[in-house]
Design an enzyme around this catalytic site. Sequence first.
Site, PDB file in Angstrom:
ATOM      1  N   HIS A  20       0.841  -1.203   0.000  1.00 43.71           N
ATOM      2  CA  HIS A  20       0.000   0.000   0.000  1.00 43.71           C
ATOM      3  C   HIS A  20       0.877   1.256   0.000  1.00 43.71           C
ATOM      4  O   HIS A  20       0.565   2.247  -0.646  1.00 43.71           O
ATOM      5  CB  HIS A  20      -0.892   0.029   1.249  1.00 43.71           C
ATOM      6  CG  HIS A  20      -1.899  -1.086   1.290  1.00 43.71           C
ATOM      7  ND1 HIS A  20      -3.241  -0.867   1.370  1.00 43.71           N
ATOM      8  CD2 HIS A  20      -1.731  -2.428   1.248  1.00 43.71           C
ATOM      9  CE1 HIS A  20      -3.887  -2.036   1.377  1.00 43.71           C
ATOM     10  NE2 HIS A  20      -2.977  -2.993   1.317  1.00 43.71           N
ATOM     11  N   ASN A 362       1.256  -4.729  -7.013  1.00 43.73           N
ATOM     12  CA  ASN A 362       2.448  -3.943  -7.358  1.00 43.73           C
ATOM     13  C   ASN A 362       3.417  -4.781  -8.171  1.00 43.73           C
ATOM     14  O   ASN A 362       3.933  -4.324  -9.194  1.00 43.73           O
ATOM     15  CB  ASN A 362       3.147  -3.435  -6.093  1.00 43.73           C
ATOM     16  CG  ASN A 362       2.287  -2.450  -5.351  1.00 43.73           C
ATOM     17  OD1 ASN A 362       2.064  -1.339  -5.818  1.00 43.73           O
ATOM     18  ND2 ASN A 362       1.761  -2.861  -4.216  1.00 43.73           N
ATOM     19  N   GLU A 366       4.617  -3.941 -11.828  1.00 45.71           N
ATOM     20  CA  GLU A 366       6.050  -3.729 -12.042  1.00 45.71           C
ATOM     21  C   GLU A 366       6.574  -4.666 -13.127  1.00 45.71           C
ATOM     22  O   GLU A 366       7.374  -4.277 -13.977  1.00 45.71           O
ATOM     23  CB  GLU A 366       6.816  -3.936 -10.723  1.00 45.71           C
ATOM     24  CG  GLU A 366       6.566  -2.807  -9.719  1.00 45.71           C
ATOM     25  CD  GLU A 366       6.938  -3.141  -8.278  1.00 45.71           C
ATOM     26  OE1 GLU A 366       6.637  -2.324  -7.394  1.00 45.71           O
ATOM     27  OE2 GLU A 366       7.512  -4.223  -8.038  1.00 45.71           O
TER      28      GLU A 366
END
Length: 466
Positions: A20, A362, A366
């Site tokens: 987060h 994420n 990524e």
Amino acid sequence: MENLKNDCHVLLVTFPGQGHINPSLQFAKKLVNLGIKVTFSTSLTAFNRIYKLPNIEGLSFTPFSDGYDGKFEGSLDQFESFYSSLVSHGSEFMTQIIESRAVEGRPFKRVIYTTLMAWVGIVARGINVPSTFFWIQPATVMDIYYYCFTDYADCFKNCSEDQVVDLPGLPRLSPRDFPSFVFTDVNSKYGWGVKSIIDQIELLNSEENPRVLVNTFDDLEFDALRALKNLTMVGIGPSIPSAFLDGNDPLDKSFGADLSSSSENYMDWLDTMTKESVIYIAFGSYSEISSQLLEEIGQGLVKCGRPFLWVIREEKEGSHPEEKLTCKEELEKQGKIVRWCSQVEVLQHPSLGCFLTHCGWNSTLESLSSGMPIVACPLWTDQGCNAKLVQDVWKIGVRVNASKEGVVERDEFKKCIEIVMEDGEKRDELKINAKKWKDLAKEATKENGSSNVNLKAYVNEILLSQ
Ligand code: UDP
């Protein structure tokens, strides 16, 4: 406009988890670049793990006590008491900081808060400060939760494993593609998570024109962003370090947790490897991996015989899970095990051939933004849905299947890694798709890209608000 900019300050509150904090920090930096000052807040438990805070003019940090003074050492199973302490301490802190800023004559123009932090929105509402919800998972996951906890609840009841569910604006989904809170009882140990999502949806539904900022971008989830009639979703992502995108900021290693315990020589080691030969394995910042899964991955790697870089985090009591691997010696000859790495740098390295990941959002963004093919091994929360999107919608990876007993076996890991790594049609297809999404992610964050335009519109709205 300059004067307005100088006065304009927002409070950004994130759940105390790396997954987060990372996108929120990138978002905060963008706000600062667009002329808004940001006070970034999360609880001490997360702050205490941060190696070095970035020093950026216009960005300040205000930790709050979660009642454990940063010393929560329990496992995820014991998170419920931590979460309720976070909410009660946090609510008091948020009320106090927002009110005192108003008394000083420099009020926050907006309170922004992330997934699982509905209570921040409730506090802001209680003291009449406008707030914005920043959803840090895919729009598809938000849609599924919304459907599940409003009009389409019946579609989620008594779903058999092989059933396929059609929901407006979404690909056809099986239960294994649903985010796990769909199946979580509110009275169970993870009930705090479900309750927070339900509270969030109720809060949004009580607003006149509810809107959510989402860590995704138009090209990636065009339909999902527009699926809900009552909720406007605005893609402002990918909110990942600029090194993945325009490269304008120098690599930001400072916010990676536990960097102090990483083995710094893994980059030198990667330099010695041939192009696209290394399997990178990492399961994010907090998920607990069973020793059985660890062993199956290890044995799968041995069977593949390819070089690898594997992040195995230290356990809470300081123990090292890889010590339990029966194939540790063979593995050490074949690749490298580290406690933590700078994933930003690793994913950009030319020696990397694929990413075996739990598909945290994420890590998925990524990898996608690096053009890196994926072997998806989801564990829980949004990861099953992310893996579905990776394999069947964006077609940039292969998802492992569990056996009837629910175990992902060594041969399955070997098979999926080989599909993704072996030269041939499949790898070419994955690489072409990965390159396409990488380019589109870059596009979205360029000056006239969809996410940048959306972000600027949001910022202007704040700048012009009373
Ligand atoms: N990460 C990292 N080094 C590691 C493992 C993870 O820098 O060795 C970072 C990764 O780049 C990502 C975050 O930690 O930004 C993990 O977030 P994600 O949403 O993928 O997973 P979560 O931790 O929420 O399960």
